[in-house]
Design an enzyme around this catalytic site. Structure first.
Site, PDB file in Angstrom:
ATOM      1  N   GLY A  46       0.835  -1.190   0.000  1.00  0.00           N
ATOM      2  CA  GLY A  46       0.000   0.000   0.000  1.00  0.00           C
ATOM      3  C   GLY A  46       0.873   1.244   0.000  1.00  0.00           C
ATOM      4  O   GLY A  46       2.027   1.204   0.451  1.00  0.00           O
ATOM      5  N   LEU A  89       6.376   1.756   4.395  1.00  0.00           N
ATOM      6  CA  LEU A  89       7.485   2.133   3.516  1.00  0.00           C
ATOM      7  C   LEU A  89       8.145   3.436   3.966  1.00  0.00           C
ATOM      8  O   LEU A  89       9.294   3.694   3.617  1.00  0.00           O
ATOM      9  CB  LEU A  89       6.981   2.270   2.073  1.00  0.00           C
ATOM     10  CG  LEU A  89       6.495   0.962   1.419  1.00  0.00           C
ATOM     11  CD1 LEU A  89       5.925   1.234   0.035  1.00  0.00           C
ATOM     12  CD2 LEU A  89       7.613  -0.068   1.338  1.00  0.00           C
TER      13      LEU A  89
HETATM   14 ZN    ZN Z   1       2.428   3.466   5.644  1.00  0.00          ZN
END
Ligand code: ZN
Length: 166
Positions: A46, A89
């Site tokens: 995502g 991330l």
């Molecule tokens: Zn995130």
């Protein structure tokens, strides 16, 4: 294919409320393509627009079942609970335990600005919650139970789900 730079924790972009999208113009369509490329390149499941420095309400998700584009998304129902390991991330090399709903129903616009509803359980429910939080300036580290732990590079998927103990 264009890979955008992923902003990391400490960057102001990750702490801002994102603005709704009014229309998908050429620039928005390009942004969505780049977000998908960037997510796949980083092996994430995502990515939210603020993670590439754009304060718009757009997220992309792929839990291995194909790309999902969510514009101006909102969660309209949740049920149950799951506690599991989560990463991001924007927080490379780290993971932590977060409790999320086990079922989520959300409403969003797709890349053609068509309104749709999506339901998900387990990993998809977790991914929707995590990414939608980004649009409000919330990063999962705010929600972690206990300490963030270091993960090795091989294990550094965006969400590492493990079995829920009921
Ligand atoms: Zn995130």
């Amino acid at each position: 294919m264009a890979i955008r730079k992923i902003r990391e924790l400490g960057d102001d972009c990750l702490r801002k409320q994102c603005k709704p999208v009014k229309e998908v113009n050429g620039r928005t369509a390009l942004l969505i393509e780049d977000m998908l490329d960037t997510m796949y390149e980083a092996n994430g499941v995502g990515l939210a627009a603020p993670q590439v420095g754009i304060l718009k309400q757009i997220v992309v998700i792929d839990i291995g079942e194909g790309p999902i584009v969510m514009i101006n998304p909102e969660i309209i129902a949740t049920d149950g609970e799951q506690t599991g390991n989560e990463g991001c991330l924007s927080v490379p090399g780290k993971a932590g335990t977060v409790t999320r709903p086990n079922y989520v129903k959300a409403r969003a616009y797709d890349e053609n600005m068509e309104l749709y509803e999506i339901e998900g359980t387990e990993l998809l429910a977790r991914a929707i919650c995590h990414e939608l939080d980004h649009l409000k300036g919330v990063v999962y580290v705010d929600l972690v139970e206990g300490e963030l732990v270091d993960v090795t590079y091989e294990e550094e998927d965006e969400y590492e789900d493990y079995e829920d103990e009921e």
